[in-house]
Write a protein that holds these residues in place. Structure first.
Motif, PDB file in Angstrom:
ATOM      1  N   ASN A  46       0.819  -1.215   0.000  1.00 40.07           N
ATOM      2  CA  ASN A  46       0.000   0.000   0.000  1.00 40.07           C
ATOM      3  C   ASN A  46       0.850   1.261   0.000  1.00 40.07           C
ATOM      4  N   GLU A  47       0.667   2.127   0.999  1.00 39.91           N
ATOM      5  CA  GLU A  47       1.358   3.419   0.962  1.00 39.91           C
ATOM      6  C   GLU A  47       2.865   3.299   1.147  1.00 39.91           C
ATOM      7  N   LEU A  48       3.362   2.134   1.571  1.00 37.62           N
ATOM      8  CA  LEU A  48       4.801   1.952   1.729  1.00 37.62           C
ATOM      9  C   LEU A  48       5.461   1.424   0.453  1.00 37.62           C
ATOM     10  N   ASP A  49       4.691   1.272  -0.607  1.00 36.27           N
ATOM     11  CA  ASP A  49       5.222   0.779  -1.883  1.00 36.27           C
ATOM     12  C   ASP A  49       5.881   1.936  -2.635  1.00 36.27           C
ATOM     13  N   LYS A  50       7.053   2.352  -2.142  1.00 33.91           N
ATOM     14  CA  LYS A  50       7.794   3.461  -2.751  1.00 33.91           C
ATOM     15  C   LYS A  50       9.224   3.010  -2.989  1.00 33.91           C
ATOM     16  N   THR A  79       4.398  -8.693   7.832  1.00 31.19           N
ATOM     17  CA  THR A  79       3.585  -8.147   8.916  1.00 31.19           C
ATOM     18  C   THR A  79       4.396  -7.102   9.674  1.00 31.19           C
ATOM     19  N   GLY A  80       3.717  -6.286  10.412  1.00 29.99           N
ATOM     20  CA  GLY A  80       4.379  -5.309  11.269  1.00 29.99           C
ATOM     21  C   GLY A  80       5.300  -4.368  10.521  1.00 29.99           C
ATOM     22  N   ILE A  81       4.926  -4.022   9.303  1.00 33.81           N
ATOM     23  CA  ILE A  81       5.793  -3.202   8.462  1.00 33.81           C
ATOM     24  C   ILE A  81       5.725  -1.735   8.891  1.00 33.81           C
ATOM     25  N   ARG A  82       6.876  -1.084   8.933  1.00 28.01           N
ATOM     26  CA  ARG A  82       6.922   0.343   9.250  1.00 28.01           C
ATOM     27  C   ARG A  82       8.171   0.968   8.626  1.00 28.01           C
ATOM     28  N   VAL A  83       8.134   2.275   8.504  1.00 24.50           N
ATOM     29  CA  VAL A  83       9.270   2.998   7.945  1.00 24.50           C
ATOM     30  C   VAL A  83      10.428   2.942   8.938  1.00 24.50           C
TER      31      VAL A  83
END
Length: 84
Positions: A46-50, A79-83
């Motif tokens: 989603n929004e982390l697909d950069k 799971t638990g994905i974050r910047v």
């Protein structure tokens, strides 16, 4: 089973294999062999697909086939994905 324990890893989002059918991959820089590991997330980022985004995440290796035409990595559940 031992392999069902989520592994905390860090890595970078990459689209370098997208022409081959992989879509987005995560180039993980932390694993026991000190090599890079290419992970194919089977769930959307989603929004982390950069491109180039540094992330921290847990993953679990899935016993499924890679996307058609994609020979670049290991299918995983993220799971638990974050910047980072």
């Amino acid at each position: 089973a031992v392999d069902s324990v989520p592994l905390l890893s860090s890595g970078k989002v990459s689209h370098k294999y997208s022409a081959g059918g992989c879509g987005v991959v995560i180039i993980s820089d932390k694993n026991p062999q000190h090599d890079t590991l290419t992970l194919i997330p089977m769930n959307p980022l989603n929004e982390l697909d950069k491109e180039g985004l540094e992330i921290i995440f847990n993953y679990r290796i899935l016993r499924v086939h890679s996307p058609k035409g994609c020979g670049a990595g290991i299918p995983v559940q993220i799971t638990g994905i974050r910047v980072k």
